[in-house]
Design an enzyme around this catalytic site. Structure first.
Site, PDB file in Angstrom:
ATOM      1  N   CYS A 133      -1.448   0.979  -4.411  1.00 48.74           N
ATOM      2  CA  CYS A 133      -2.332   0.897  -5.584  1.00 48.74           C
ATOM      3  C   CYS A 133      -2.007  -0.336  -6.414  1.00 48.74           C
ATOM      4  CB  CYS A 133      -2.207   2.161  -6.429  1.00 48.74           C
ATOM      5  SG  CYS A 133      -3.198   2.129  -7.932  1.00 48.74           S
ATOM      6  N   CYS A 136      -2.197   0.219 -10.184  1.00 52.39           N
ATOM      7  CA  CYS A 136      -1.089   1.026 -10.706  1.00 52.39           C
ATOM      8  C   CYS A 136       0.179   0.186 -10.864  1.00 52.39           C
ATOM      9  CB  CYS A 136      -0.788   2.189  -9.771  1.00 52.39           C
ATOM     10  SG  CYS A 136      -2.171   3.284  -9.408  1.00 52.39           S
ATOM     11  N   ASP A 137       0.442  -0.673  -9.880  1.00 53.42           N
ATOM     12  CA  ASP A 137       1.759  -1.294  -9.787  1.00 53.42           C
ATOM     13  C   ASP A 137       1.763  -2.821  -9.882  1.00 53.42           C
ATOM     14  OD1 ASP A 137       2.799   1.273  -9.375  1.00 53.42           O
ATOM     15  OD2 ASP A 137       2.464   1.137  -7.211  1.00 53.42           O
TER      16      ASP A 137
END
Length: 317
Positions: A133, A136-137
């Site tokens: 992701c 997300c990261d």
């Protein structure tokens, strides 16, 4: 007992909820504890969903869908379903606390899950440089050298997004041409931070506390090489989340839930399926939403037929 229970909270699930709620079926929707909203929660700019000419963030789109579903009376529960029983006329689903919920019909819209490479080091370094992701990261890889594996739209979107943070992004693809749409390909080709490594696959991911390099294998001549990186993002596709219905609903050769033609009707009367869990081909937010519409309408027709078959109540004379 409910008229309809919806399992899944992506575009298919929430669109089904909107239609079912407007039909006054008072749906109960189970949104996962950890993945509410489906894959769009991990997507940045959604530019191809009708009605948003300037684009919209994936999480914003899902929040709007949820608000619309709740406006018409959908009850949303943030919990996972651990077991289903479709054997009788009354359908039963069990949540993580062991509570059994009954309904006359079920719409199954659980979407799909990220596919893994299945190579040495992937599990060990998951969350320590290995990610599925970018939104997300990506922030954690500012000014770092990273790689993205894959050749489809998702891989190109991830790579392009990651250039906001990383100093260098390699795209590793096992073939010499991409599967991505032309516009997504061109965006990646035009980005000076992205470099393509063709005809290559990841053989092993290395690192102690975090990713520090990859072993790549050339898919043409079999030669191996080392690629120093600090992060790896995997975007090689998805698998339909059908684990709860194995042996309970018919599946296709692709592993998706079988449905009757263009309908949402599964092999079990009263159980309907929608979204990526039935779609191995298109897998778009808008097609999932349309599929959710079909599921709600099919469920409504099914429930109306049940009502018409119910024995009439005789008043006492």
């Amino acid at each position: 007992m409910r008229e309809v229970i919806i399992i899944g909270s992506g575009p298919a699930g929430f669109t089904a909820a909107i239609y079912a709620a407007r039909a006054e079926l008072k749906p109960l929707l189970f949104a996962s504890q950890v993945s509410m909203g489906g894959e769009l929660m991990n997507t940045t700019d959604v530019e191809n969903f009708p009605g948003f000419p300037e684009g919209i963030q994936g999480p914003d789109l899902m929040q709007k869908m949820q608000a619309q579903a709740e406006r018409f009376g959908t009850e949303v529960v943030y919990d996972d379903i651990t077991e289903v029983d479709f054997s009788g006329e009354v359908k039963k689903v069990t949540d993580t606390a062991g509570n059994v919920h009954e309904a006359k019909s079920v719409i199954y819209a659980t979407g799909s899950a990220y596919r893994k490479l299945g190579v040495e080091g992937e599990e060990k370094l998951s969350g320590h440089g290995v990610s599925w992701c970018a939104t997300c990261d990506g922030f954690f890889f500012r000014e770092k050298t990273i790689a993205v594996v894959g050749g489809g739209d998702s891989a190109m979107e991830e790579a392009t997004f990651l250039t906001r943070f990383a100093s260098k992004v390699y795209v590793i693809h096992r073939r010499d041409e991409l599967k991505a749409s032309k516009i997504m390909q061109q965006r990646a080709f035009d980005n000076e931070k992205i470099e393509f490594i063709w005809n290559s696959e990841v053989k092993e991911i290395h690192g102690d506390a975090a990713v520090d390099r990859l072993t790549l294998r050339n898919t043409v001549d079999g030669t191996e090489s080392e690629l120093p990186i600090e992060g790896l993002f995997i975007a090689v596709g998805n698998d339909p989340r059908t684990h709860l219905v194995h042996g309970k609903l018919d599946l296709t050769d692709e592993g998706t839930i079988w449905v009757d033609g263009r309908s949402s009707r599964t092999s079990v009367p009263g159980v309907f399926a929608a979204g990526d869990v039935i779609d191995p081909t298109y897998r778009q937010a808008i097609t999932a939403a349309g599929s959710g519409t079909a599921a709600a309408l099919d469920a409504e027709h099914y429930l109306a037929a049940l009502e018409s078959q119910a024995p009439a109540t005789v008043a006492a004379g």
